[in-house]
Motif scaffolding. Structure first.
Motif, PDB file in Angstrom:
ATOM      1  N   PRO A 190       5.393  38.949 -25.198  1.00 43.82           N
ATOM      2  CA  PRO A 190       5.312  39.052 -23.746  1.00 43.82           C
ATOM      3  C   PRO A 190       4.996  37.705 -23.116  1.00 43.82           C
ATOM      4  O   PRO A 190       4.133  36.975 -23.598  1.00 43.82           O
ATOM      5  CB  PRO A 190       4.171  40.045 -23.516  1.00 43.82           C
ATOM      6  CG  PRO A 190       3.368  39.993 -24.770  1.00 43.82           C
ATOM      7  CD  PRO A 190       4.324  39.691 -25.868  1.00 43.82           C
ATOM      8  N   GLY A 191       5.725  37.390 -22.058  1.00 40.76           N
ATOM      9  CA  GLY A 191       5.422  36.169 -21.325  1.00 40.76           C
ATOM     10  C   GLY A 191       5.881  34.894 -21.986  1.00 40.76           C
ATOM     11  O   GLY A 191       5.734  33.821 -21.437  1.00 40.76           O
ATOM     12  N   PHE A 230       8.141  31.857 -23.074  1.00 40.04           N
ATOM     13  CA  PHE A 230       9.196  31.193 -22.310  1.00 40.04           C
ATOM     14  C   PHE A 230      10.541  31.828 -22.643  1.00 40.04           C
ATOM     15  O   PHE A 230      10.856  32.117 -23.769  1.00 40.04           O
ATOM     16  CB  PHE A 230       9.268  29.704 -22.634  1.00 40.04           C
ATOM     17  CG  PHE A 230      10.593  29.132 -22.220  1.00 40.04           C
ATOM     18  CD1 PHE A 230      11.555  28.858 -23.148  1.00 40.04           C
ATOM     19  CD2 PHE A 230      10.881  28.974 -20.884  1.00 40.04           C
ATOM     20  CE1 PHE A 230      12.786  28.390 -22.767  1.00 40.04           C
ATOM     21  CE2 PHE A 230      12.110  28.510 -20.490  1.00 40.04           C
ATOM     22  CZ  PHE A 230      13.062  28.212 -21.431  1.00 40.04           C
ATOM     23  N   ASP A 245      13.413  37.592 -21.403  1.00 34.86           N
ATOM     24  CA  ASP A 245      14.600  38.195 -20.801  1.00 34.86           C
ATOM     25  C   ASP A 245      15.734  37.188 -20.595  1.00 34.86           C
ATOM     26  O   ASP A 245      16.682  37.443 -19.879  1.00 34.86           O
ATOM     27  CB  ASP A 245      14.298  39.020 -19.541  1.00 34.86           C
ATOM     28  CG  ASP A 245      13.784  38.217 -18.346  1.00 34.86           C
ATOM     29  OD1 ASP A 245      13.830  36.990 -18.399  1.00 34.86           O
ATOM     30  OD2 ASP A 245      13.350  38.843 -17.369  1.00 34.86           O
ATOM     31  N   ARG A 289      18.620  38.393 -18.217  1.00 25.63           N
ATOM     32  CA  ARG A 289      18.566  37.779 -16.882  1.00 25.63           C
ATOM     33  C   ARG A 289      19.356  36.475 -16.844  1.00 25.63           C
ATOM     34  O   ARG A 289      19.909  36.093 -15.832  1.00 25.63           O
ATOM     35  CB  ARG A 289      17.097  37.531 -16.497  1.00 25.63           C
ATOM     36  CG  ARG A 289      16.877  37.078 -15.066  1.00 25.63           C
ATOM     37  CD  ARG A 289      15.415  37.197 -14.692  1.00 25.63           C
ATOM     38  NE  ARG A 289      14.538  36.384 -15.523  1.00 25.63           N
ATOM     39  CZ  ARG A 289      14.255  35.106 -15.297  1.00 25.63           C
ATOM     40  NH1 ARG A 289      14.793  34.488 -14.276  1.00 25.63           N
ATOM     41  NH2 ARG A 289      13.432  34.456 -16.097  1.00 25.63           N
ATOM     42  N   PHE A 290      19.368  35.770 -17.977  1.00 26.28           N
ATOM     43  CA  PHE A 290      20.161  34.534 -18.056  1.00 26.28           C
ATOM     44  C   PHE A 290      20.457  34.209 -19.514  1.00 26.28           C
ATOM     45  O   PHE A 290      19.794  34.723 -20.429  1.00 26.28           O
ATOM     46  CB  PHE A 290      19.434  33.359 -17.380  1.00 26.28           C
ATOM     47  CG  PHE A 290      18.129  32.990 -18.021  1.00 26.28           C
ATOM     48  CD1 PHE A 290      18.083  32.062 -19.040  1.00 26.28           C
ATOM     49  CD2 PHE A 290      16.950  33.577 -17.592  1.00 26.28           C
ATOM     50  CE1 PHE A 290      16.866  31.714 -19.634  1.00 26.28           C
ATOM     51  CE2 PHE A 290      15.737  33.240 -18.186  1.00 26.28           C
ATOM     52  CZ  PHE A 290      15.702  32.310 -19.203  1.00 26.28           C
ATOM     53  N   TYR A 337      21.376  22.251 -16.010  1.00 26.11           N
ATOM     54  CA  TYR A 337      20.110  22.139 -15.276  1.00 26.11           C
ATOM     55  C   TYR A 337      19.277  20.945 -15.744  1.00 26.11           C
ATOM     56  O   TYR A 337      18.290  20.587 -15.084  1.00 26.11           O
ATOM     57  CB  TYR A 337      19.292  23.428 -15.363  1.00 26.11           C
ATOM     58  CG  TYR A 337      18.771  23.774 -16.737  1.00 26.11           C
ATOM     59  CD1 TYR A 337      19.470  24.636 -17.569  1.00 26.11           C
ATOM     60  CD2 TYR A 337      17.578  23.243 -17.200  1.00 26.11           C
ATOM     61  CE1 TYR A 337      19.014  24.951 -18.820  1.00 26.11           C
ATOM     62  CE2 TYR A 337      17.097  23.555 -18.455  1.00 26.11           C
ATOM     63  CZ  TYR A 337      17.827  24.409 -19.261  1.00 26.11           C
ATOM     64  OH  TYR A 337      17.346  24.710 -20.516  1.00 26.11           O
ATOM     65  N   ALA A 338      19.686  20.312 -16.836  1.00 27.78           N
ATOM     66  CA  ALA A 338      18.953  19.113 -17.273  1.00 27.78           C
ATOM     67  C   ALA A 338      19.866  18.220 -18.096  1.00 27.78           C
ATOM     68  O   ALA A 338      20.735  18.708 -18.826  1.00 27.78           O
ATOM     69  CB  ALA A 338      17.731  19.491 -18.093  1.00 27.78           C
ATOM     70  N   ARG A 339      19.655  16.921 -17.939  1.00 26.89           N
ATOM     71  CA  ARG A 339      20.405  15.952 -18.736  1.00 26.89           C
ATOM     72  C   ARG A 339      19.400  15.012 -19.379  1.00 26.89           C
ATOM     73  O   ARG A 339      18.726  14.230 -18.693  1.00 26.89           O
ATOM     74  CB  ARG A 339      21.389  15.183 -17.861  1.00 26.89           C
ATOM     75  CG  ARG A 339      22.272  14.227 -18.660  1.00 26.89           C
ATOM     76  CD  ARG A 339      23.220  13.432 -17.774  1.00 26.89           C
ATOM     77  NE  ARG A 339      24.153  12.683 -18.612  1.00 26.89           N
ATOM     78  CZ  ARG A 339      25.432  12.977 -18.784  1.00 26.89           C
ATOM     79  NH1 ARG A 339      25.963  13.995 -18.155  1.00 26.89           N
ATOM     80  NH2 ARG A 339      26.200  12.266 -19.579  1.00 26.89           N
ATOM     81  N   GLY A 340      19.262  15.104 -20.685  1.00 32.95           N
ATOM     82  CA  GLY A 340      18.345  14.231 -21.425  1.00 32.95           C
ATOM     83  C   GLY A 340      19.047  12.954 -21.825  1.00 32.95           C
ATOM     84  O   GLY A 340      20.222  12.977 -22.203  1.00 32.95           O
ATOM     85  N   GLN A 361      21.487  20.538 -21.014  1.00 33.16           N
ATOM     86  CA  GLN A 361      20.963  21.893 -21.129  1.00 33.16           C
ATOM     87  C   GLN A 361      21.609  22.730 -20.031  1.00 33.16           C
ATOM     88  O   GLN A 361      21.609  22.340 -18.857  1.00 33.16           O
ATOM     89  CB  GLN A 361      19.442  21.871 -21.030  1.00 33.16           C
ATOM     90  CG  GLN A 361      18.832  21.244 -22.287  1.00 33.16           C
ATOM     91  CD  GLN A 361      17.349  21.010 -22.174  1.00 33.16           C
ATOM     92  OE1 GLN A 361      16.913  19.913 -21.877  1.00 33.16           O
ATOM     93  NE2 GLN A 361      16.581  22.038 -22.400  1.00 33.16           N
ATOM     94  N   ARG A 420      22.712  26.679 -18.277  1.00 30.81           N
ATOM     95  CA  ARG A 420      22.212  28.032 -18.042  1.00 30.81           C
ATOM     96  C   ARG A 420      23.236  28.813 -17.218  1.00 30.81           C
ATOM     97  O   ARG A 420      23.902  28.266 -16.347  1.00 30.81           O
ATOM     98  CB  ARG A 420      20.891  27.925 -17.290  1.00 30.81           C
ATOM     99  CG  ARG A 420      20.435  29.191 -16.615  1.00 30.81           C
ATOM    100  CD  ARG A 420      19.098  28.947 -15.949  1.00 30.81           C
ATOM    101  NE  ARG A 420      18.775  30.051 -15.069  1.00 30.81           N
ATOM    102  CZ  ARG A 420      17.560  30.543 -14.888  1.00 30.81           C
ATOM    103  NH1 ARG A 420      16.546  30.019 -15.515  1.00 30.81           N
ATOM    104  NH2 ARG A 420      17.351  31.549 -14.083  1.00 30.81           N
TER     105      ARG A 420
END
Lengths: 177, 218
Positions: free
Chosen positions: B103-104, B106, B109, B146-147, B171-174, B189, B191
């Motif tokens: 639960p909870g 990261f 869902d 959810r995603f 959503y991110a570029r390292g 990354q 999503r």
């Protein structure tokens, strides 16, 4: 692995963790004041689990853990996790369990010491992390050490009736060759 | 004083760990077997596959005995699911997803795609797109996540095309996350949300095109 003692400024030091430190951290992690930006405070709280986890932390070659000390007392923990020794990349994390000491720059100094160790002793090339967008104190502490935003993860976790975004940060070793 | 009865243990682990059948138009995701392992092992050691730099393959190169151990462990791992991909009658790839079970945690869902491999000799035939669409039908239409999220190296143009067509957004570029073939490559990354799935694919990609059970009423 357990990290060595590193003396910092203003009474702050990273010290080698002990089992008692871990048990105190776990107890702090059950409090809403210290976990408002992560965690549901439901976890395996048995003493034997703490012992198992401490043993795993001490022997896992993909992480380095420290206890953060302020004026000689344990106040939290920090570490480098999921170290990829081939790409020399790692994830970082920090937890200040003494919420009465927030705002004193303890996290900033701990991150500075941890980052210097990552470059100068471990010869890592890159460190990245995830921080709740609303956790301005932690973001600022990381940015002071040189972390920069590389992304934002929307609606990452749910707390207090709201979705919260997450800040993704990274820092590159300036001396990497 | 009455003693409360123990809550009966619920069968929570129903075969999630090796994936059941999900049908695409030209591919089928199905339960992996030991017979698939020579293919998995070959791809993991193929530099064309490894050139993706992210872990497109299921695991590191190893002897067949090690692959058998990995399959046995996978069958007990309750936080991930592995499929073999059949394409037009023959083994054509594999894919694996992970999800949080605490639960909870990261990504609760959300479902992460950790590995997605297509036999390199069959690249360019559209099998990856078809299998990816079937996998996302499982993620969104069956699990109702959810995603979905995944990571790709920035130079992997083929995989990025498939991801963008599905509805993924970066959503991110390292910076310089991966190293291969003599140079560093950025890491992306990505999503995709359930709402995107519903908007883009909901009208055509339902597992049952009529309301569930309606076909049994006729």
């Amino acid at each position: 692995m357990l990290g060595p003692r590193i003396e910092g400024e203003r009474g702050i030091a990273l010290i080698t963790p002990t089992l008692d430190h871990l048990k105190r951290n776990v107890e702090w992690m059950t409090r809403p004041e210290t976990t408002r930006f992560w965690g549901v405070r439901a976890m395996d709280l048995r003493p034997e689990h703490a012992e198992k986890r401490f043993g795993e932390n001490a022997t896992d070659p993909t992480l380095v853990n420290w206890t953060i000390a302020f004026e000689g007392e344990q106040v939290g923990m920090t570490g480098l996790f999921h170290i990829d020794w081939i790409t020399r990349d790692a994830e970082s994390g920090i937890f200040i369990g003494r919420h009465d000491l927030y705002g004193k720059g303890i996290a900033s100094e701990a991150i500075r010491l941890r980052t210097r160790f990552a470059w100068d002793e471990l010869r890592l090339r890159r460190i990245h992390n995830w921080i709740a967008m609303r956790n301005r104190g932690s973001r600022r502490a990381n940015e002071k050490a040189g972390y920069r935003q590389m992304g934002r993860f929307p609606r990452s976790w749910y707390r207090s009736g709201q979705w919260h975004d997450e800040w993704l940060g990274e820092i590159l070793n300036p001396d990497w060759v | 004083m009455m003693r409360a009865e123990r809550t009966p243990r619920l069968p929570r682990d129903n075969a999630r760990v090796l994936g059941g059948i999900v049908r695409g138009k030209r591919t089928t995701l199905r339960v992996p077997t030991e017979a698939d392992l020579t293919g998995f092992a070959r791809w993991a050691a193929d530099l064309r596959v490894r050139g993706a730099l992210t872990r497109a393959y299921w695991d590191e190169p190893a002897m067949l005995a090690t692959w058998k151990e990995r399959l046995a462990k996978q069958s007990e791992d309750k936080s991930s699911t592995l499929w073999a991909i059949d394409g037009e009658g023959a083994l054509a790839g594999s894919c694996r997803v992970e999800y949080a079970i605490e639960p909870g945690h990261f990504g609760n869902d959300g479902i992460g795609i950790t590995h997605f491999t297509i036999e390199p000799d069959r690249w360019g035939q559209g099998l990856g797109s078809d299998a990816a669409l079937a996998l996302h039908r499982w993620i969104f239409d069956i699990v109702h996540a959810r995603f979905a999220h995944t990571a790709l190296a920035a130079h992997n143009a083929g995989a990025l095309r498939v991801a963008e067509r599905l509805g993924y957004e970066t959503y991110a570029r390292g910076t310089a996350v991966h190293y291969g073939d003599g140079r560093y490559v950025d890491g992306l990354q990505l999503r995709m949300d359930l709402t995107t799935w519903d908007e883009r694919w909901g009208a055509t990609e339902r597992e049952y095109p009529v309301p569930l059970g309606e076909e049994l009423e006729a």
